[in-house]
Design an enzyme around this catalytic site. Structure first.
Site, short mmCIF file in Angstrom:
data_model
loop_
_atom_site.label_atom_id
_atom_site.label_comp_id
_atom_site.label_asym_id
_atom_site.label_seq_id
_atom_site.Cartn_x
_atom_site.Cartn_y
_atom_site.Cartn_z
CG ASP A 103 32.32 40.43 40.62
OD1 ASP A 103 32.88 40.60 41.71
OD2 ASP A 103 32.86 39.84 39.66
CG ASP A 110 30.16 38.46 37.52
OD1 ASP A 110 29.65 37.62 38.28
OD2 ASP A 110 31.37 38.54 37.30
CG ASN A 135 36.56 39.09 41.51
OD1 ASN A 135 35.49 38.51 41.30
ND2 ASN A 135 37.23 39.68 40.54
CE1 TYR A 154 33.26 43.38 36.82
CE2 TYR A 154 31.03 43.36 37.70
CZ TYR A 154 32.07 42.71 37.08
OH TYR A 154 31.95 41.39 36.73
CG HIS A 173 31.93 36.00 42.81
ND1 HIS A 173 31.05 36.63 41.94
CD2 HIS A 173 33.17 36.25 42.34
CE1 HIS A 173 31.74 37.23 40.99
NE2 HIS A 173 33.02 37.02 41.20
CG HIS A 186 37.82 33.73 39.77
ND1 HIS A 186 37.61 34.87 40.48
CD2 HIS A 186 36.91 33.75 38.77
CE1 HIS A 186 36.60 35.56 39.97
NE2 HIS A 186 36.16 34.89 38.92
#
Length: 249
Positions: free
Chosen positions: A116, A89, A149, A119, A233, A243
């Site tokens: 991630d 992330d 995601n 972004y 992830h 999620h």
């Protein structure tokens, strides 16, 4: 080692010159290039060149496209100890910068990034700015990534499968582990077998990923690779409400 970079100039060759002495390149490799379109965005020329074989625990100096600045990276050692850095992330904030500086202050060997990255979330210029942001770090050590995601970037009917930007910019060595998808793969380094799973690729019991994972685990020789590390992830089965309801996880 795979070296990837992006150029605005289309005539730059997909070559990497490299050697173990600064400014002296006694080896060269030629790879491939690609580009992609996402709605009104057209990427620049994306180069991918695999160089080697390389010696372990060795610093290599290299340049991309036959000219330009010199970079250097160090290969992982041939035996223990080995140091992994793990950070997911990342994004592109002030926290990203301090996180990368903190990691860079250590003498790690391999970075594992469990999804991630930029972004971008369909805003394609953010993939370019992310590349510029991580270049001082990703050019110095091997970065092994899997998707999250925020890499999906699906759009009904037009981009139903997603991951167009991610697969174009961050190809991992999935074929070498018998995988059929850039979204999941495995690799060995020193005495460690690292499995990078895909939260957003089908993982049902009759899926290609499930069958690949079963076969990959079966082939591990624990006498040669006593450590097995799994990176993912979003866990396939989890109670994280952030999620829930996603297409896969």
């Amino acid at each position: 080692m795979k070296v990837s970079w992006v150029t605005d100039e289309s005539r730059v060759p997909s070559t990497v010159d490299y050697g173990t002495t600064p400014g002296k390149y006694d080896s060269s490799a030629t790879g491939e290039h690609t580009s992609y379109h996402y709605f009104f965005y057209s990427s620049s020329k994306i180069h991918h060149v695999t160089i080697g074989p390389l010696h372990p625990a060795t610093t290599y100096y290299y340049r991309c496209g036959g000219s330009g600045p010199e970079f250097n990276f160090r290969t992982p050692p041939a035996s223990f100890p080995i140091e992994f850095a793990v950070a997911g992330d990342l994004g592109q904030t002030g926290w990203t910068t301090t996180t990368l500086e903190h990691i860079n202050a250590t003498d790690y060997d391999v970075l594992l990034l469990p999804g991630d990255l930029s972004y971008a979330d369909t805003q394609q210029p953010l993939w370019d700015s992310f590349g510029r942001l991580v270049e001082p770090y990703a050019s110095r050590r091997p970065w092994m990534v899997t998707q999250g995601n925020h890499e999906q970037e699906t759009f009904p009917f037009i981009y139903p499968d997603g991951f167009k930007s991610y697969n174009s910019r961050w190809p991992m060595p999935y074929q070498q582990s018998g995988s059929v998808s850039n979204l999941y793969y495995s690799f060995d380094v020193v005495g460690t077998h690292v499995i990078m799973l895909g939260s957003y690729a089908d993982f049902s019991t009759d899926s290609a990923q499930y069958k690949w994972l079963a076969n990959d685990l079966y082939k591990i020789d624990r006498s040669r690779t006593p450590w097995v590390v799994v990176i993912i992830h979003a866990p396939w089965y989890n109670s994280n409400m952030a999620h829930q309801g996603e297409g896969e996880s």
